[in-house]
Design a protein around this motif. Structure first.
Motif, PDB file in Angstrom:
ATOM      1  N   ILE A 186      -0.512  16.059  23.066  1.00  0.00           N
ATOM      2  CA  ILE A 186       0.651  16.765  22.548  1.00  0.00           C
ATOM      3  C   ILE A 186       1.930  16.058  22.976  1.00  0.00           C
ATOM      4  CG2 ILE A 186       1.900  18.959  22.479  1.00  0.00           C
ATOM      5  CD1 ILE A 186      -0.718  20.322  23.286  1.00  0.00           C
ATOM      6  N   LEU A 187       2.858  15.910  22.056  1.00  0.00           N
ATOM      7  CA  LEU A 187       4.188  15.368  22.327  1.00  0.00           C
ATOM      8  C   LEU A 187       5.169  16.528  22.389  1.00  0.00           C
ATOM      9  CD1 LEU A 187       6.259  12.993  22.501  1.00  0.00           C
ATOM     10  CD2 LEU A 187       6.347  13.090  19.989  1.00  0.00           C
ATOM     11  N   PHE A 188       6.004  16.517  23.431  1.00  0.00           N
ATOM     12  CA  PHE A 188       6.963  17.603  23.628  1.00  0.00           C
ATOM     13  C   PHE A 188       8.373  17.145  23.273  1.00  0.00           C
ATOM     14  CE2 PHE A 188       3.269  18.667  26.049  1.00  0.00           C
ATOM     15  CZ  PHE A 188       3.169  20.050  25.986  1.00  0.00           C
ATOM     16  N   LEU A 189       9.258  18.116  23.148  1.00  0.00           N
ATOM     17  CA  LEU A 189      10.608  17.859  22.662  1.00  0.00           C
ATOM     18  C   LEU A 189      11.390  16.877  23.528  1.00  0.00           C
ATOM     19  CD1 LEU A 189      12.763  18.578  20.547  1.00  0.00           C
ATOM     20  CD2 LEU A 189      13.421  20.524  21.978  1.00  0.00           C
ATOM     21  N   ASP A 190      11.086  16.812  24.808  1.00  0.00           N
ATOM     22  CA  ASP A 190      11.810  15.885  25.684  1.00  0.00           C
ATOM     23  C   ASP A 190      11.266  14.461  25.611  1.00  0.00           C
ATOM     24  OD1 ASP A 190       9.395  16.245  26.981  1.00  0.00           O
ATOM     25  OD2 ASP A 190      10.284  16.367  28.988  1.00  0.00           O
ATOM     26  N   GLY A 191      10.208  14.246  24.799  1.00  0.00           N
ATOM     27  CA  GLY A 191       9.665  12.906  24.591  1.00  0.00           C
ATOM     28  C   GLY A 191       8.432  12.576  25.408  1.00  0.00           C
ATOM     29  N   HIS A 192       7.998  13.448  26.321  1.00  0.00           N
ATOM     30  CA  HIS A 192       6.789  13.155  27.089  1.00  0.00           C
ATOM     31  C   HIS A 192       5.574  13.693  26.344  1.00  0.00           C
ATOM     32  CE1 HIS A 192       6.474  17.370  28.505  1.00  0.00           C
ATOM     33  NE2 HIS A 192       5.290  17.041  28.974  1.00  0.00           N
ATOM     34  N   ALA A 193       4.429  13.087  26.596  1.00  0.00           N
ATOM     35  CA  ALA A 193       3.188  13.483  25.927  1.00  0.00           C
ATOM     36  C   ALA A 193       2.083  13.620  26.959  1.00  0.00           C
ATOM     37  CB  ALA A 193       2.790  12.455  24.870  1.00  0.00           C
ATOM     38  N   LYS A 194       1.169  14.557  26.735  1.00  0.00           N
ATOM     39  CA  LYS A 194       0.047  14.748  27.637  1.00  0.00           C
ATOM     40  C   LYS A 194      -1.067  15.491  26.923  1.00  0.00           C
ATOM     41  CE  LYS A 194       1.773  19.041  29.776  1.00  0.00           C
ATOM     42  NZ  LYS A 194       2.163  19.664  31.064  1.00  0.00           N
ATOM     43  N   TRP A 195      -2.254  15.467  27.551  1.00  0.00           N
ATOM     44  CA  TRP A 195      -3.423  16.170  27.036  1.00  0.00           C
ATOM     45  C   TRP A 195      -3.339  17.639  27.425  1.00  0.00           C
ATOM     46  CZ3 TRP A 195      -7.726  15.890  24.090  1.00  0.00           C
ATOM     47  CH2 TRP A 195      -8.740  16.817  24.346  1.00  0.00           C
ATOM     48  N   ARG A 196      -3.657  18.516  26.475  1.00  0.00           N
ATOM     49  CA  ARG A 196      -3.739  19.945  26.758  1.00  0.00           C
ATOM     50  C   ARG A 196      -4.971  20.507  26.073  1.00  0.00           C
ATOM     51  NH1 ARG A 196       1.383  22.569  27.547  1.00  0.00           N
ATOM     52  NH2 ARG A 196       0.373  24.558  27.125  1.00  0.00           N
ATOM     53  N   PHE A 197      -5.656  21.444  26.741  1.00  0.00           N
ATOM     54  CA  PHE A 197      -6.791  22.110  26.127  1.00  0.00           C
ATOM     55  C   PHE A 197      -6.306  23.077  25.056  1.00  0.00           C
ATOM     56  CE2 PHE A 197      -8.838  20.705  30.073  1.00  0.00           C
ATOM     57  CZ  PHE A 197      -9.980  20.141  29.533  1.00  0.00           C
ATOM     58  N   GLY A 198      -7.179  23.318  24.081  1.00  0.00           N
ATOM     59  CA  GLY A 198      -6.803  24.125  22.920  1.00  0.00           C
ATOM     60  C   GLY A 198      -6.346  25.526  23.256  1.00  0.00           C
ATOM     61  N   THR A 199      -6.980  26.155  24.230  1.00  0.00           N
ATOM     62  CA  THR A 199      -6.607  27.535  24.550  1.00  0.00           C
ATOM     63  C   THR A 199      -5.203  27.618  25.120  1.00  0.00           C
ATOM     64  OG1 THR A 199      -7.733  27.229  26.681  1.00  0.00           O
ATOM     65  CG2 THR A 199      -8.959  28.340  24.954  1.00  0.00           C
ATOM     66  N   ALA A 200      -4.691  26.493  25.627  1.00  0.00           N
ATOM     67  CA  ALA A 200      -3.317  26.472  26.150  1.00  0.00           C
ATOM     68  C   ALA A 200      -2.329  26.060  25.080  1.00  0.00           C
ATOM     69  CB  ALA A 200      -3.239  25.513  27.335  1.00  0.00           C
ATOM     70  N   TYR A 201      -2.835  25.885  23.854  1.00  0.00           N
ATOM     71  CA  TYR A 201      -2.005  25.304  22.802  1.00  0.00           C
ATOM     72  C   TYR A 201      -1.947  26.173  21.566  1.00  0.00           C
ATOM     73  CZ  TYR A 201      -0.306  21.733  19.598  1.00  0.00           C
ATOM     74  OH  TYR A 201       0.407  21.038  18.683  1.00  0.00           O
ATOM     75  N   ASN A 202      -2.586  27.322  21.592  1.00  0.00           N
ATOM     76  CA  ASN A 202      -2.667  28.153  20.395  1.00  0.00           C
ATOM     77  C   ASN A 202      -1.306  28.551  19.842  1.00  0.00           C
ATOM     78  OD1 ASN A 202      -5.433  28.198  20.099  1.00  0.00           O
ATOM     79  ND2 ASN A 202      -5.716  29.927  21.467  1.00  0.00           N
ATOM     80  N   GLY A 203      -0.291  28.636  20.709  1.00  0.00           N
ATOM     81  CA  GLY A 203       1.008  29.147  20.272  1.00  0.00           C
ATOM     82  C   GLY A 203       1.715  28.300  19.248  1.00  0.00           C
ATOM     83  N   ILE A 204       1.387  27.035  19.128  1.00  0.00           N
ATOM     84  CA  ILE A 204       2.143  26.180  18.215  1.00  0.00           C
ATOM     85  C   ILE A 204       1.788  26.421  16.752  1.00  0.00           C
ATOM     86  CG2 ILE A 204       0.561  24.210  18.152  1.00  0.00           C
ATOM     87  CD1 ILE A 204       3.038  22.418  18.334  1.00  0.00           C
ATOM     88  N   ASP A 205       0.599  26.856  16.465  1.00  0.00           N
ATOM     89  CA  ASP A 205       0.231  27.113  15.067  1.00  0.00           C
ATOM     90  C   ASP A 205       0.653  28.493  14.688  1.00  0.00           C
ATOM     91  OD1 ASP A 205      -0.647  24.583  14.596  1.00  0.00           O
ATOM     92  OD2 ASP A 205      -2.722  25.018  15.054  1.00  0.00           O
TER      93      ASP A 205
END
Length: 205
Positions: A186-205
């Motif tokens: 995942i790439l974040f607004l400040d320009g950094h990117a990292k791996w995240r598990f799906g359950t921690a990422y549901n909010g974006i969809d």
């Protein structure tokens, strides 16, 4: 006087074959995992490069975030649609000189029973990555086209991710994010990117 060479017996040959099979069963998953880890790292580095280009664009446009459509909103499947200027990969083309940065080596497309399959996102849309900048902020209105300084926690706002949970996952349908062992870079607004598990990422969809 020549010494006679004793041939292997059938049992001995079977034992050797069994040992080789056991070693292969142990080592092949290790090698496969190592290869996927390398692909994941390449994919993550791609997103970091996209992050640099994203911030360059923002600076060039006086702090205004790029206003792009998601790949499913703009569409794909034809050269005309892949070249649509609303796609993020086309918006950032002046900042990124190679198209290959938009290709994740683990991109295996989308496959779900009863729906049209996509063999590879990169070939279909022109990018393996999903722009989510018009969906991801807490208010639900997104960040696209807005001033980057208007967001208090840019390091927590996801804007780009792998198209689907291709890394380590055998399931690439619509309900994969609910599975704890799936995830994405995942790439974040400040320009950094990292791996995240799906359950921690549901909010974006």
């Amino acid at each position: 006087m020549r010494r006679a060479h004793r041939a292997f017996t059938l049992i001995e040959l079977l034992v050797v074959i069994a040992i080789i099979a056991i070693l292969a069963a142990i080592l092949f998953p290790v090698f496969a995992s190592a290869r996927e880890k390398a692909r994941l790292t390449t994919c993550l580095n791609n997103e970091k490069q996209i992050g640099v280009a994203f911030l360059q664009y923002t600076e060039e446009y006086d702090g205004t975030i790029v206003d792009a459509g998601t790949i499913d909103q703009v569409g794909g499947g034809t050269d005309k649609l892949k070249a649509d200027p609303r796609h993020l990969h086309n918006k950032l083309a002046p900042q990124l000189k190679t198209k290959q940065v938009w290709r994740c080596p683990s991109d295996t497309g989308y496959h779900e029973p009863g729906q049209a399959s996509v063999a590879e996102y990169f070939d279909y849309y022109g990018s393996s990555y999903q722009w989510k900048g018009n969906r991801g902020d807490p208010g639900g209105t997104g960040v696209a086209g807005q001033a980057i300084d208007s967001f208090k926690n840019p390091s927590e706002l996801p804007i780009v991710r792998d198209g689907l949970a291709w890394h380590y996952s055998k399931q690439v349908g619509s309900n994969f994010w609910s599975k704890g062992d799936n995830g994405a870079n995942i790439l974040f607004l400040d320009g950094h990117a990292k791996w995240r598990f799906g359950t921690a990422y549901n909010g974006i969809d």
